[in-house]
Design an enzyme around this catalytic site. Structure first.
Site, PDB file in Angstrom:
ATOM      1  N   LYS A 149     -17.356  88.155 -55.471  1.00  0.00           N
ATOM      2  CA  LYS A 149     -17.582  88.879 -56.093  1.00  0.00           C
ATOM      3  C   LYS A 149     -16.976  90.423 -55.551  1.00  0.00           C
ATOM      4  CE  LYS A 149     -21.702  88.406 -58.177  1.00  0.00           C
ATOM      5  NZ  LYS A 149     -23.347  87.665 -58.787  1.00  0.00           N
TER       6      LYS A 149
ATOM      7  N   GLN B 185     -28.224  91.553 -57.078  1.00  0.00           N
ATOM      8  CA  GLN B 185     -28.045  89.551 -56.979  1.00  0.00           C
ATOM      9  C   GLN B 185     -29.153  89.584 -57.067  1.00  0.00           C
ATOM     10  OE1 GLN B 185     -25.518  88.412 -57.053  1.00  0.00           O
ATOM     11  NE2 GLN B 185     -26.706  86.141 -56.680  1.00  0.00           N
TER      12      GLN B 185
ATOM     13  N   ASP C 261     -24.067  93.965 -64.882  1.00  0.00           N
ATOM     14  CA  ASP C 261     -24.904  93.170 -65.026  1.00  0.00           C
ATOM     15  C   ASP C 261     -25.543  93.232 -67.127  1.00  0.00           C
ATOM     16  OD1 ASP C 261     -25.179  91.116 -63.741  1.00  0.00           O
ATOM     17  OD2 ASP C 261     -26.507  91.440 -62.813  1.00  0.00           O
TER      18      ASP C 261
HETATM   19  N1  GUN Z   1     -28.052  85.108 -59.418  1.00  0.00           N
HETATM   20  C1  GUN Z   1     -27.149  84.462 -60.359  1.00  0.00           C
HETATM   21  N2  GUN Z   1     -26.427  84.757 -61.978  1.00  0.00           N
HETATM   22  C2  GUN Z   1     -26.196  86.090 -61.485  1.00  0.00           C
HETATM   23  C3  GUN Z   1     -25.954  87.078 -62.134  1.00  0.00           C
HETATM   24  O1  GUN Z   1     -24.939  87.623 -63.093  1.00  0.00           O
HETATM   25  N3  GUN Z   1     -25.583  88.813 -61.357  1.00  0.00           N
HETATM   26  C4  GUN Z   1     -26.876  89.256 -60.981  1.00  0.00           C
HETATM   27  N4  GUN Z   1     -27.496  89.995 -60.496  1.00  0.00           N
HETATM   28  N5  GUN Z   1     -27.888  88.189 -59.552  1.00  0.00           N
HETATM   29  C5  GUN Z   1     -27.229  87.001 -60.488  1.00  0.00           C
END
Ligand code: GUN
Length: 296
Positions: free
Chosen positions: A54, A98, A121
């Protein structure tokens, strides 16, 4: 029928180019650089890989990336204090914590402490409610990526029968809201669904999001249906590590009209949509028109 492959990798690259163009425009015309803050608590290896990826892509599209890596023992109080600081930082337009978080931290409390306008998100309860009532919101990245691919492939999906397998808050439920918003007839199937094969066989669109390797065999897929495979499962086959989806790709692609591969389907779209959401959040925060084609 041999299915057309929906190339998520190529589509994601196109979305990232659109994002980069918007970022360049924001910098040039408004002197604003969108910023995304990612918070990682602990050292889960899969999460570390995602966070690194990311950060890299955020910088590649010209945005500022702020990474906060916290010790696995971090207290809820300290994490909430960091989120409060990011909520009040005008250079930060998007915040992502995350998941999963270490067990001693209350995930709902943490997510709901993020400013909904910066919740890229789309997991904050306000955004969930806004999406559910058809109002402007931040939309969860994976379902948004699936919707973009479906719209791109079909033009309109209005009136189509869509079956989503999986009822998670991250994919299944928001996917259902988005497909309803595009006037599909939507069914959410799950582990207790009676006669799952029969339900799936009725679908023009199948979105598989259960996290079980190759659980959907090809003979559940209606001839010509579009299959969106959200699963990313690591398995060992013939002594080798392999990534497979929730759908048995080989048999499903004999019946489907179109199908997303794993890897190279939904996966790359998720991060592309995270970047798209960050640009959208930045435009909204500054009262600027939103870029077209990057939101639901
Ligand atoms: N962990 C796995 N997929 C995601 C996601 O799309 N967002 C977040 N914040 N954590 C994750």
């Amino acid at each position: 029928m041999v299915a057309q492959v929906i190339d998520g990798k190529a589509f994601a690259a196109k979305v990232r180019t659109q994002v980069a163009d918007q970022v360049a425009k924001l910098k040039e015309e408004n002197g604003i650089t969108p910023g995304l803050a990612v918070v990682l608590v602990g050292e889960d290896p899969a999460s570390q890989v995602y966070v690194r990826s990311k950060g890299k892509m955020t910088v590649e599209v010209g945005m500022n990336s702020y990474e906060h890596k916290l010790d696995v023992e971090t207290s809820e109080e300290d994490l909430l204090a960091l989120i409060d600081k990011l909520n009040n930082d005008p250079a930060v337009h998007g915040i992502l914590v995350q998941l999963p978080l270490p067990k001693h931290l209350n995930e709902d409390l943490v997510i709901n402490s993020i400013d909904p306008a910066k919740d890229v998100d789309g997991f904050h309860i306000s955004n969930v409610g806004l999406l559910g009532t058809g109002q402007k919101s931040m939309v969860p990245c994976t379902p948004l990526g699936c919707l973009m691919m479906l719209r791109d492939h079909h033009g309109s999906i209005s009136g189509m029968d869509a079956v989503i397998i999986g009822r998670s808050n991250i994919v299944g439920k928001p996917m259902a809201q988005l497909l309803l918003g595009d006037s599909c007839t939507v069914t959410i199937a799950h582990s207790r669904t009676k006669d799952l094969p029969d339900v799936v066989r009725r679908a023009d669109i199948v979105v598989a999001a259960v996290g079980r390797p190759e659980m959907v065999p090809g003979d559940w897929i209606k001839e010509g249906a579009t299959v969106i495979d959200v699963g990313i499962n690591r398995i060992e086959r013939d002594g080798k590590n392999k990534l497979v989806g929730d759908v048995d790709y080989a048999s499903a692609s004999e019946n489907a009209g179109a199908i997303t591969p794993v890897p190279g389907g939904v996966g790359p779209m998720t991060i592309a949509c995270l970047l798209a959401n960050t640009v959208t959040a930045c435009c909204r925060a500054n009262g600027l028109p939103e870029p077209e084609g990057l939101t639901a």
